[in-house]
Design an enzyme around this catalytic site. Structure first.
Site, short mmCIF file in Angstrom:
data_model
loop_
_atom_site.label_atom_id
_atom_site.label_comp_id
_atom_site.label_asym_id
_atom_site.label_seq_id
_atom_site.Cartn_x
_atom_site.Cartn_y
_atom_site.Cartn_z
N ASN A 9 0.86 -1.18 0.00
CA ASN A 9 0.00 0.00 0.00
C ASN A 9 0.90 1.23 0.00
O ASN A 9 1.49 1.56 1.02
CB ASN A 9 -0.89 -0.04 1.26
CG ASN A 9 -1.71 1.22 1.44
OD1 ASN A 9 -1.80 2.04 0.54
ND2 ASN A 9 -2.30 1.36 2.63
N LYS A 11 0.03 4.26 -0.29
CA LYS A 11 -0.62 5.45 0.31
C LYS A 11 -0.38 6.66 -0.60
O LYS A 11 -0.31 6.50 -1.82
CB LYS A 11 -0.11 5.68 1.73
CG LYS A 11 -0.22 4.40 2.57
CD LYS A 11 -0.01 4.60 4.04
CE LYS A 11 -0.15 3.26 4.75
NZ LYS A 11 -0.07 3.38 6.21
N HIS A 93 -9.45 1.19 4.95
CA HIS A 93 -8.20 1.39 5.68
C HIS A 93 -8.45 2.36 6.83
O HIS A 93 -9.24 3.31 6.69
CB HIS A 93 -7.13 1.95 4.74
CG HIS A 93 -5.77 1.93 5.35
ND1 HIS A 93 -5.37 2.86 6.28
CD2 HIS A 93 -4.73 1.08 5.19
CE1 HIS A 93 -4.13 2.57 6.67
NE2 HIS A 93 -3.72 1.50 6.02
N GLU A 95 -6.87 4.76 7.89
CA GLU A 95 -6.62 6.17 7.56
C GLU A 95 -7.82 6.78 6.84
O GLU A 95 -8.07 7.98 6.97
CB GLU A 95 -5.34 6.28 6.71
CG GLU A 95 -4.11 6.04 7.58
CD GLU A 95 -2.89 5.51 6.84
OE1 GLU A 95 -2.87 5.54 5.60
OE2 GLU A 95 -1.95 5.04 7.53
N GLU A 163 -5.35 -4.98 10.77
CA GLU A 163 -4.33 -3.95 10.96
C GLU A 163 -4.60 -3.19 12.25
O GLU A 163 -5.41 -2.24 12.24
CB GLU A 163 -4.36 -2.96 9.79
CG GLU A 163 -4.01 -3.56 8.46
CD GLU A 163 -3.44 -2.50 7.53
OE1 GLU A 163 -2.32 -2.71 7.03
OE2 GLU A 163 -4.08 -1.46 7.34
N GLY A 169 2.53 2.24 10.73
CA GLY A 169 3.50 3.31 10.57
C GLY A 169 4.24 3.69 11.84
O GLY A 169 4.88 4.74 11.90
N SER A 208 3.40 -2.13 10.29
CA SER A 208 4.85 -2.16 10.50
C SER A 208 5.51 -3.50 10.16
O SER A 208 6.44 -3.93 10.84
CB SER A 208 5.20 -1.72 11.93
OG SER A 208 4.78 -0.39 12.15
P1 PGA Z 1 2.91 0.28 7.57
O1 PGA Z 1 1.42 0.48 6.95
O2 PGA Z 1 3.41 -1.02 7.02
O3 PGA Z 1 3.68 1.47 7.08
O4 PGA Z 1 2.75 0.23 9.04
C1 PGA Z 1 0.54 -0.59 6.82
C2 PGA Z 1 -0.77 -0.11 6.26
O5 PGA Z 1 -1.23 0.96 6.66
O6 PGA Z 1 -1.39 -0.79 5.39
#
Ligand code: PGA
Length: 248
Positions: A9, A11, A93, A95, A163, A169, A208
């Site tokens: 992803n 983003k 997601h 976010e 997640e 992140g 992460s």
């Molecule tokens: P990350 O993001 O691997 O940077 O923690 C995962 C995600 O949001 O899908």
């Protein structure tokens, strides 16, 4: 044994220069037995599809609208995504749930739209840190699953990604025992609802995931792969994660 899956992803990272990384991934010797998907920003879907070429890498989007077309300024629909040659779409997601106020019902409507357009939906679920500390994680996740996954979902057209919000992140990952518990809870809920086919939905972990922790995460029962953010932005990080998945 369900087919493994590594989803990157990107983003809101990456202009066209980032496609050089996809090109590197596409030219690498990818292991058999792992579905590899890169989800770039929508502006790059067409070019990402071209960069993936004849490699085994599929392309996905990061969101879609629930309607196929209409007066929805700034949105893109599932048929538009499919038209680029993309085959997947990430939905729900955290976010987007946080930043765009997406509800479980919105996610389910988008998942129905994705299915109608022939896209496979990757539905994201996960608890906040407070919810985990209160001991509510499993209840929250099961409620999200129940309301975000539409009736009629099939394992061929829908994948679930767990997640934990506090792991995205941050460099922190859930403990293997917690991932085990959540994935077992998701599996029970899926088989309760969908019967035998509930056993065939793939469950990904995200938050992460890095080359250094991938093997430990992929060793957890009922983890079929990962949804990877930061570590999917370069071939140097994503390829070792794919290799760890193939070896798991
Ligand atoms: P990350 O993001 O691997 O940077 O923690 C995962 C995600 O949001 O899908």
């Amino acid at each position: 044994m369900l087919r493994k899956m590594a989803v990157g992803n990107w983003k809101m990272h990456g202009g066209a220069a980032r496609l050089a990384e996809l090109d590197r991934m596409a030219r690498a010797q990818l292991p058999e037995g792992v579905d590899v998907v890169i989800c770039p920003p929508a502006t790059l879907l067409d070019r990402a599809r071209a960069a993936a070429g004849n490699s085994a890498i599929a392309i996905g989007a990061q969101d879609c609208h629930a309607e196929p077309e209409g007066a929805f300024t700034g949105d893109i629909s599932a048929p538009m995504i499919a038209e680029t040659g993309a085959r997947y779409v990430i939905l729900g997601h955290s976010e987007r749930r946080a930043g765009h106020h997406e509800t479980d019902a919105d996610v389910a409507a988008k998942a129905r739209a994705a299915r109608a357009a022939g896209l496979t939906a990757i539905i994201c679920l996960g608890e906040s840190e407070q919810q985990r500390e209160r001991g509510d994680a499993l209840d929250v996740i099961r409620a999200q699953l129940a309301a975000s996954v539409p009736d009629g979902a099939t394992p061929e057209t829908l994948v679930v990604a767990y997640e934990p919000i506090w792991a995205i992140g941050t460099g922190r990952t859930a403990e293997p025992k917690d991932i085990t518990e959540v994935h077992a809870g998701l599996r029970d809920a899926l088989t309760d609802r969908f019967g035998a086919s509930g056993a065939a939905f793939r469950l990904l972990y995200g938050g992460s995931v890095k080359p250094g922790n991938a093997a430990e995460i992929f060793a957890v029962a009922d983890v079929h792969g990962a949804l990877v953010g930061g570590a999917s932005l370069t071939a140097g990080d994503f390829l070792p994660i794919i290799a760890a998945l193939a070896d798991a």
